[in-house]
Design a protein around this motif. Structure first.
Motif, PDB file in Angstrom:
ATOM      1  N   ASP A 227      19.111 -14.251 -17.687  1.00 30.57           N
ATOM      2  CA  ASP A 227      20.317 -14.994 -18.032  1.00 30.57           C
ATOM      3  C   ASP A 227      21.045 -15.457 -16.827  1.00 30.57           C
ATOM      4  O   ASP A 227      21.545 -16.665 -16.704  1.00 30.57           O
ATOM      5  N   ARG A 228      20.928 -14.612 -15.699  1.00 31.34           N
ATOM      6  CA  ARG A 228      21.501 -15.271 -14.556  1.00 31.34           C
ATOM      7  C   ARG A 228      20.944 -16.170 -13.761  1.00 31.34           C
ATOM      8  O   ARG A 228      21.565 -17.308 -13.231  1.00 31.34           O
ATOM      9  N   ASP A 230      19.098 -18.703 -15.398  1.00 32.63           N
ATOM     10  CA  ASP A 230      19.400 -19.921 -16.113  1.00 32.63           C
ATOM     11  C   ASP A 230      20.760 -20.428 -15.938  1.00 32.63           C
ATOM     12  O   ASP A 230      20.972 -21.483 -15.776  1.00 32.63           O
ATOM     13  N   ASP A 231      21.876 -19.736 -15.618  1.00 34.18           N
ATOM     14  CA  ASP A 231      23.282 -20.111 -15.473  1.00 34.18           C
ATOM     15  C   ASP A 231      23.256 -20.816 -14.051  1.00 34.18           C
ATOM     16  O   ASP A 231      23.833 -21.695 -13.827  1.00 34.18           O
ATOM     17  N   GLU A 232      22.495 -20.099 -12.966  1.00 32.04           N
ATOM     18  CA  GLU A 232      22.383 -20.870 -11.794  1.00 32.04           C
ATOM     19  C   GLU A 232      21.594 -22.260 -11.736  1.00 32.04           C
ATOM     20  O   GLU A 232      21.954 -23.322 -11.041  1.00 32.04           O
ATOM     21  N   ALA A 234      21.496 -24.027 -14.307  1.00 32.48           N
ATOM     22  CA  ALA A 234      22.220 -25.175 -15.186  1.00 32.48           C
ATOM     23  C   ALA A 234      23.360 -25.642 -14.161  1.00 32.48           C
ATOM     24  O   ALA A 234      23.618 -26.842 -14.124  1.00 32.48           O
ATOM     25  N   ALA A 235      23.929 -24.871 -13.303  1.00 38.64           N
ATOM     26  CA  ALA A 235      24.973 -25.123 -12.351  1.00 38.64           C
ATOM     27  C   ALA A 235      24.363 -26.121 -11.274  1.00 38.64           C
ATOM     28  O   ALA A 235      24.940 -27.470 -11.062  1.00 38.64           O
ATOM     29  N   LYS A 259      16.556 -25.095 -23.651  1.00 34.79           N
ATOM     30  CA  LYS A 259      17.112 -24.329 -24.776  1.00 34.79           C
ATOM     31  C   LYS A 259      16.428 -24.320 -26.101  1.00 34.79           C
ATOM     32  O   LYS A 259      16.320 -23.127 -26.632  1.00 34.79           O
ATOM     33  N   SER A 265      21.109 -19.891 -25.578  1.00 34.35           N
ATOM     34  CA  SER A 265      22.368 -18.927 -25.443  1.00 34.35           C
ATOM     35  C   SER A 265      22.021 -17.679 -24.754  1.00 34.35           C
ATOM     36  O   SER A 265      20.745 -17.337 -24.250  1.00 34.35           O
ATOM     37  N   LYS A 266      23.094 -17.027 -24.187  1.00 36.33           N
ATOM     38  CA  LYS A 266      23.418 -15.752 -23.906  1.00 36.33           C
ATOM     39  C   LYS A 266      22.379 -14.847 -24.996  1.00 36.33           C
ATOM     40  O   LYS A 266      22.552 -14.796 -26.029  1.00 36.33           O
ATOM     41  N   ARG A 285      11.485 -18.994 -13.363  1.00 28.72           N
ATOM     42  CA  ARG A 285      12.798 -19.478 -13.382  1.00 28.72           C
ATOM     43  C   ARG A 285      13.181 -19.375 -11.686  1.00 28.72           C
ATOM     44  O   ARG A 285      13.911 -20.414 -11.221  1.00 28.72           O
ATOM     45  N   LYS A 289      14.565 -22.721  -9.588  1.00 28.68           N
ATOM     46  CA  LYS A 289      15.738 -22.276  -8.875  1.00 28.68           C
ATOM     47  C   LYS A 289      15.560 -22.765  -7.436  1.00 28.68           C
ATOM     48  O   LYS A 289      16.351 -23.547  -6.926  1.00 28.68           O
TER      49      LYS A 289
END
Length: 322
Positions: A227-228, A230-232, A234-235, A259, A265-266, A285, A289
């Motif tokens: 999850d972390r 994926d957020d990084e 996306a940013a 997605k 989603s989370k 991932r 990154k």
């Protein structure tokens, strides 16, 4: 002294359920620490397969337990552990399964209790709930900001009538180097003496529940990492393709594709139990990154060069007018 504490060596061949350990998520008790840390992950609870020997049945549960800040003595740990052990709803968790298998204490009838209506039996409460806890807590007068010296290792156990049972559980936790856990071994006692064999049953079920809990913790940590990441990712994609950029549609396509594959989603990894698959996803991932980080670095360098060129161009007319 309890009758179980005087057992002779009369045990036969035990029967272990051929099922893997079961995992549960117990409700979190309302505590000050829980109110102060509402986003902290809930505790995890793992159960061993049930083990039957003659007319006795053993099951161990291991609960992840980060001690509240007020637990700074063995007495405080004992009080908190007893509350947790008392509130563990063993009958709800495993009662129906034990009745259905009809082995050990449940075959002989000692594990069965009359139900609320005629002909409806239910599992009885276990005869005893021996337990052991091993946690890292704060020292008196410390707040955790002073390094390792602020912490101490606390250990506690209780036999609950099963002489030396809690002590044996604590030995298992020590041998497995387990910390921040409470292990509870419940026994339904049918009357037959098992002798020293009962200590082996306690150890076997405790180790099984510890192993299952470690698997649960590994899954939880891997899912949180994904999850972390994926957020990084996306940013960084948003940095590479801000709104209005010609590349935005390309990046949006990549994100929407991800997605649709992962759930979007989370918690989208919660249905994946295979640890190896979760590890492979994390590796993928991390590579994504790393690739994006290098691209973001080049974009930043290009932007810096463009800003320097624009500043130089703005200074040039002023210099020519002098």
């Amino acid at each position: 002294m309890s009758k179980r504490g005087l057992e002779g060596d009369t045990a036969g061949a035990p029967s272990i359920a051929p099922k893997r350990a079961r995992a549960y998520t117990p409700p979190r008790a309302p505590t000050l620490d829980g109110w102060l840390k509402p986003d902290a992950p809930p505790p995890l609870l793992a159960a061993s397969p049930h083990l039957h020997d003659q007319d006795s049945t053993f099951i161990s549960f291991t609960l992840s337990f980060e001690p509240p800040s007020h637990v700074r003595t063995v007495a405080a740990l004992t009080k908190e552990a007893k509350r947790i052990v008392r509130e563990l709803d063993v009958v709800r968790l495993v009662g129906e399964e034990l009745l259905a298998r009809n082995e050990g204490a449940f075959q002989a009838g000692e594990g069965r209790a009359p139900g609320r209506s005629k002909g409806k039996e239910r599992a009885s409460e276990p005869t005893c709930r021996m337990w052991a806890a091993r946690v890292v807590g704060l020292n008196e007068g410390k707040n955790g900001t002073g390094g390792e010296g602020d912490y101490q290792l606390l250990e506690a156990f209780d036999d609950d009538g099963e002489k030396f049972g809690g002590e044996r559980l604590l030995r298992v936790l020590q041998e497995q180097s387990a910390v921040d856990v409470i292990t509870i071994c419940v026994r339904w006692f049918g009357g037959s003496m098992l002798g020293p064999a009962r200590f082996q049953h306690i150890s076997i079920t405790a180790k099984d529940s510890l192993k299952e809990l470690q698997t649960l913790v590994t899954r939880r940590d891997l899912r949180a990492d994904l999850d972390r990441l994926d957020d990084e990712i996306a940013a960084m994609r948003a940095t590479l393709a801000p709104p209005g950029s010609p590349l935005r549609s390309v990046e949006d396509g990549a994100v929407s594709s991800q997605k649709s594959t992962d759930g979007g989603s989370k918690g989208k990894y919660n249905d994946i139990d295979d640890v190896l698959r979760l590890q492979r996803l994390r590796q993928a991932r991390e590579k994504t990154k790393a690739n994006l980080e290098s691209r973001v670095g080049w974009v930043g360098l290009d932007q810096s060069r463009a800003e320097d060129a624009a500043a130089a161009a703005a200074r040039a007319p002023a210099a020519s007018r002098q």
